[in-house]
Write a protein that holds these residues in place. Structure first.
Motif, PDB file in Angstrom:
ATOM      1  N   MET A   1      15.262  25.048  53.755  1.00 27.84           N
ATOM      2  CA  MET A   1      14.214  24.576  54.472  1.00 27.84           C
ATOM      3  C   MET A   1      13.680  26.458  54.957  1.00 27.84           C
ATOM      4  O   MET A   1      12.450  26.424  55.208  1.00 27.84           O
ATOM      5  CB  MET A   1      15.027  24.307  55.478  1.00 27.84           C
ATOM      6  CG  MET A   1      15.486  22.834  56.262  1.00 27.84           C
ATOM      7  SD  MET A   1      14.994  21.843  56.681  1.00 27.84           S
ATOM      8  CE  MET A   1      15.934  22.671  58.191  1.00 27.84           C
TER       9      MET A   1
ATOM     10  N   ASP B   1      11.972  17.444  49.028  1.00 29.65           N
ATOM     11  CA  ASP B   1      12.648  17.603  50.699  1.00 29.65           C
ATOM     12  C   ASP B   1      12.401  16.067  51.329  1.00 29.65           C
ATOM     13  O   ASP B   1      11.020  15.959  51.378  1.00 29.65           O
ATOM     14  CB  ASP B   1      12.671  18.642  51.443  1.00 29.65           C
ATOM     15  CG  ASP B   1      13.514  19.768  50.322  1.00 29.65           C
ATOM     16  OD1 ASP B   1      14.251  19.764  50.547  1.00 29.65           O
ATOM     17  OD2 ASP B   1      12.663  20.887  50.498  1.00 29.65           O
ATOM     18  N   ASN B   2      12.735  15.355  51.583  1.00 30.61           N
ATOM     19  CA  ASN B   2      12.589  14.537  53.041  1.00 30.61           C
ATOM     20  C   ASN B   2      13.075  14.780  54.570  1.00 30.61           C
ATOM     21  O   ASN B   2      14.323  13.641  54.263  1.00 30.61           O
ATOM     22  CB  ASN B   2      12.423  12.823  52.463  1.00 30.61           C
ATOM     23  CG  ASN B   2      11.377  11.719  53.162  1.00 30.61           C
ATOM     24  OD1 ASN B   2      11.246  12.105  54.331  1.00 30.61           O
ATOM     25  ND2 ASN B   2      11.728  10.723  53.388  1.00 30.61           N
ATOM     26  N   TYR B   3      13.178  15.471  55.106  1.00 31.47           N
ATOM     27  CA  TYR B   3      14.059  15.255  56.362  1.00 31.47           C
ATOM     28  C   TYR B   3      13.578  14.344  57.783  1.00 31.47           C
ATOM     29  O   TYR B   3      12.008  14.223  57.863  1.00 31.47           O
ATOM     30  CB  TYR B   3      13.726  16.787  57.437  1.00 31.47           C
ATOM     31  CG  TYR B   3      14.882  17.516  56.518  1.00 31.47           C
ATOM     32  CD1 TYR B   3      15.725  17.976  55.833  1.00 31.47           C
ATOM     33  CD2 TYR B   3      13.437  18.770  55.280  1.00 31.47           C
ATOM     34  CE1 TYR B   3      16.855  18.943  54.836  1.00 31.47           C
ATOM     35  CE2 TYR B   3      14.129  19.187  54.363  1.00 31.47           C
ATOM     36  CZ  TYR B   3      15.532  19.266  53.865  1.00 31.47           C
ATOM     37  OH  TYR B   3      16.029  20.657  53.191  1.00 31.47           O
ATOM     38  N   SER B   4      14.137  13.798  58.152  1.00 27.63           N
ATOM     39  CA  SER B   4      14.277  12.808  58.959  1.00 27.63           C
ATOM     40  C   SER B   4      13.966  12.744  59.945  1.00 27.63           C
ATOM     41  O   SER B   4      12.728  12.587  60.743  1.00 27.63           O
ATOM     42  CB  SER B   4      14.758  11.324  58.798  1.00 27.63           C
ATOM     43  OG  SER B   4      15.347  10.924  57.796  1.00 27.63           O
TER      44      SER B   4
ATOM     45  N   LEU C   1      13.994  16.371  62.181  1.00 30.21           N
ATOM     46  CA  LEU C   1      14.054  17.922  62.480  1.00 30.21           C
ATOM     47  C   LEU C   1      14.711  18.806  63.468  1.00 30.21           C
ATOM     48  O   LEU C   1      14.686  17.926  64.817  1.00 30.21           O
ATOM     49  CB  LEU C   1      13.052  19.026  62.166  1.00 30.21           C
ATOM     50  CG  LEU C   1      12.278  18.720  60.548  1.00 30.21           C
ATOM     51  CD1 LEU C   1      11.611  19.422  60.245  1.00 30.21           C
ATOM     52  CD2 LEU C   1      13.133  19.514  59.254  1.00 30.21           C
TER      53      LEU C   1
ATOM     54  N   TYR D   1       8.981  14.944  61.847  1.00 32.87           N
ATOM     55  CA  TYR D   1       9.493  14.218  60.189  1.00 32.87           C
ATOM     56  C   TYR D   1       8.807  15.247  59.754  1.00 32.87           C
ATOM     57  O   TYR D   1       7.489  15.668  59.776  1.00 32.87           O
ATOM     58  CB  TYR D   1       9.148  13.415  60.411  1.00 32.87           C
ATOM     59  CG  TYR D   1       9.700  12.042  61.659  1.00 32.87           C
ATOM     60  CD1 TYR D   1      11.118  11.901  61.892  1.00 32.87           C
ATOM     61  CD2 TYR D   1       9.351  12.521  63.085  1.00 32.87           C
ATOM     62  CE1 TYR D   1      11.446  10.686  62.879  1.00 32.87           C
ATOM     63  CE2 TYR D   1       9.481  11.196  63.674  1.00 32.87           C
ATOM     64  CZ  TYR D   1      10.178  11.526  63.191  1.00 32.87           C
ATOM     65  OH  TYR D   1      11.429  10.271  64.944  1.00 32.87           O
TER      66      TYR D   1
END
Length: 200
Positions: A1, A59-62, A64, A70
C-alpha cells in the motif's frame, strides 16, 4: 500500500473521523441499475464499473485498518521503480486511478472529512481549476491540479469529492508527464460508472 504515497489518498486516510461499519449488498443501485457482481465493490456503499481507457484493477481492499474504509486502485501503462521520500522503492505507473470511501458516524462528519480532504489537496498541489459536476445522479466537487514536486512521480491529476449518506468519497486520477490520455474525460467517464447503494 506504499503506492498511495503519491496521491491525495495518503493524505485523506490521515484525517478520517468517526468511523463505523456495514457489509450487505443491495439488489439494485440508487440509479435503478441492477447491482452487478462484476463491479469493483467498495463495501456496500458503491460499485464501480471498470474504467476502460487501458486501466486495469491493481488493488481492492475491502476494509482498511479494521474500520469502515474501502479503497481500490486501477493503473494504466507500464510500471517502473521509483524511490520515494522515505527511501523506499515502489512501483509507479503512467497513470493511477484511486477510489476511496470512508464511512463516518453521520453526514456532518462525512462533510467535515470531505472539506478537510479538499483543503489538504489545495495546500499540497497547485490547483488549476475547481468546478462541480453531477454524474450518474451524484454531485461532485472536482479539482484539476499540477504536482510540481521532486518527491512525487506524478506531474498532474484530477480529483472528485462527494458525500453519500454517511460516506466521504474521493476519486483521483494521477498522471505522469508523458501520459497521453485525457484525464478529465477518463475521470468523468469513471464517475458515470460509479453506482451507489440506496440510502435507508
Amino acid at each position: 500500500m506504499k503506492r498511495w504515497k503519491y496521491g491525495v489518498i495518503s493524505l485523506l486516510l490521515a484525517g478520517l473521523l468517526g468511523l463505523s461499519g456495514c457489509s450487505q449488498y443491495p439488489e439494485q443501485a440508487a440509479d435503478g441499475t441492477p447491482w452487478d457482481s462484476s463491479w469493483t465493490m467498495l463495501g456496500s456503499v458503491l460499485g464501480a464499473e471498470e474504467p476502460g481507457n487501458g486501466f486495469s484493477l491493481l488493488d481492492n481492499y475491502s476494509v482498511l485498518t479494521g474500520e469502515d474504509i474501502y479503497y481500490a486502485a486501477w493503473v494504466a501503462g507500464d510500471s517502473s521503480a521509483y524511490t520515494n521520500e522515505d527511501n523506499e522503492e515502489v512501483e509507479v505507473y503512467d497513470a493511477q486511478l484511486y477510489l476511496l470511501a470512508a464511512g463516518c458516524a453521520d453526514a456532518s462528519f462525512a462533510q467535515q472529512n470531505l472539506d478537510e480532504w479538499i483543503s489538504k489537496e489545495q495546500e499540497t498541489y497547485t490547483v488549476t481549476e475547481t468546478w462541480n459536476e453531477t454524474r450518474n445522479g451524484q454531485e461532485y466537487t472536482l479539482l484539476a491540479y499540477e504536482c510540481g514536486s521532486n518527491t512525487n512521480p506524478y506531474s498532474r491529476g484530477i480529483s472528485a469529492f462527494t458525500v453519500y449518506g454517511t460516506y466521504a468519497i474521493s476519486a483521483e486520477l494521477a498522471c505522469q508527464e508523458d501520459f497521453t490520455g485525457q484525464e478529465r474525460d477518463i475521470l468523468l467517464q469513471f464517475l458515470d460508472g460509479c453506482h451507489y447503494s440506496p440510502l435507508n
